[in-house]
Design a protein around this motif. Structure first.
Motif, PDB file in Angstrom:
ATOM      1  N   PHE A 269     130.630  68.927  58.141  1.00  0.00           N
ATOM      2  CA  PHE A 269     130.835  70.092  57.293  1.00  0.00           C
ATOM      3  C   PHE A 269     129.526  70.619  56.721  1.00  0.00           C
ATOM      4  CE2 PHE A 269     131.251  66.328  54.709  1.00  0.00           C
ATOM      5  CZ  PHE A 269     130.652  66.639  53.494  1.00  0.00           C
TER       6      PHE A 269
ATOM      7  N   THR B  82     128.269  58.305  54.971  1.00  0.00           N
ATOM      8  CA  THR B  82     127.773  59.676  54.922  1.00  0.00           C
ATOM      9  C   THR B  82     126.497  59.757  55.738  1.00  0.00           C
ATOM     10  OG1 THR B  82     128.677  59.959  52.705  1.00  0.00           O
ATOM     11  CG2 THR B  82     127.032  61.552  53.412  1.00  0.00           C
TER      12      THR B  82
ATOM     13  N   TYR C 113     130.901  62.886  57.434  1.00  0.00           N
ATOM     14  CA  TYR C 113     131.562  61.687  56.928  1.00  0.00           C
ATOM     15  C   TYR C 113     132.124  60.958  58.136  1.00  0.00           C
ATOM     16  CZ  TYR C 113     131.621  63.249  52.025  1.00  0.00           C
ATOM     17  OH  TYR C 113     131.284  63.653  50.765  1.00  0.00           O
TER      18      TYR C 113
ATOM     19  N   PHE D 148     132.657  76.072  51.757  1.00  0.00           N
ATOM     20  CA  PHE D 148     132.461  74.918  52.634  1.00  0.00           C
ATOM     21  C   PHE D 148     133.078  75.257  53.980  1.00  0.00           C
ATOM     22  CE2 PHE D 148     131.403  70.558  50.863  1.00  0.00           C
ATOM     23  CZ  PHE D 148     130.627  71.044  49.828  1.00  0.00           C
TER      24      PHE D 148
ATOM     25  N   VAL E 116     136.263  65.861  51.713  1.00  0.00           N
ATOM     26  CA  VAL E 116     135.442  67.073  51.724  1.00  0.00           C
ATOM     27  C   VAL E 116     135.931  68.042  50.649  1.00  0.00           C
ATOM     28  CG1 VAL E 116     134.696  69.076  53.075  1.00  0.00           C
ATOM     29  CG2 VAL E 116     134.832  66.819  54.154  1.00  0.00           C
TER      30      VAL E 116
ATOM     31  N   GLN F 191     127.914  73.333  53.518  1.00  0.00           N
ATOM     32  CA  GLN F 191     128.090  74.213  52.374  1.00  0.00           C
ATOM     33  C   GLN F 191     127.153  75.397  52.549  1.00  0.00           C
ATOM     34  OE1 GLN F 191     127.408  72.590  48.452  1.00  0.00           O
ATOM     35  NE2 GLN F 191     127.791  74.553  47.474  1.00  0.00           N
TER      36      GLN F 191
ATOM     37  N   ILE G  76     134.170  73.525  57.644  1.00  0.00           N
ATOM     38  CA  ILE G  76     134.371  72.341  58.465  1.00  0.00           C
ATOM     39  C   ILE G  76     134.051  72.755  59.893  1.00  0.00           C
ATOM     40  CG2 ILE G  76     136.036  70.657  59.319  1.00  0.00           C
ATOM     41  CD1 ILE G  76     137.332  70.753  56.550  1.00  0.00           C
TER      42      ILE G  76
END
Length: 127
Positions: A50, A5, A36, A57, A81, A52, A59
């Motif tokens: 990604f 991450t 990720y 969320f 995700v 938030q 991508i």
């Protein structure tokens, strides 16, 4: 395979990402963004970038190294995700699809639906 991450304040990405990916993605990384990375023997395999925002969320970018394509790595990362989005009580996920990129296959397989303009896809997490 190792899942790594990367967040906005993480500088270790310099060693992990190829030069072209670093230049494309990292300057845009904001405090609520995450990446990720899927690595194999310290080699880049695949990534998903990604964000938030409120109860959704987004991508922003997904990529797999050519030699690792068609092995389910993007599918695996998007599923990760989705787990985070559900745990964050998000209601939806969205992705913009580039024409002829072939990436829509991953999202269709996971149940994403095209929006009316056919340039993005959405997934309802509240069902």
């Amino acid at each position: 395979m190792d899942l790594v991450t990367v967040s906005a304040n993480d500088t270790s990405y310099n060693k992990l990402l190829k030069r072209e990916l670093k230049e494309f993605v990292m300057p845009k990384l904001k405090s609520n963004d995450k990446i990720y990375l899927l690595m194999h023997n310290n080699n880049y395999v695949s990534m998903v970038y990604f964000t938030q925002y409120l109860d959704s969320f987004y991508i922003n970018y997904i990529h797999t190294s050519p030699k690792y394509r068609r092995q389910g790595h993007s599918l695996y990362l998007v599923q990760k995700v989705m787990i985070v989005a559900r745990a964050s009580n998000c209601k939806s996920m969205q992705v913009t699809i580039l024409p002829d990129s072939g990436s829509d296959y991953v999202f269709l397989k996971l149940g994403f639906k095209y929006t009316s303009d056919n340039t993005s896809m959405t997934f309802n997490l509240s069902v």
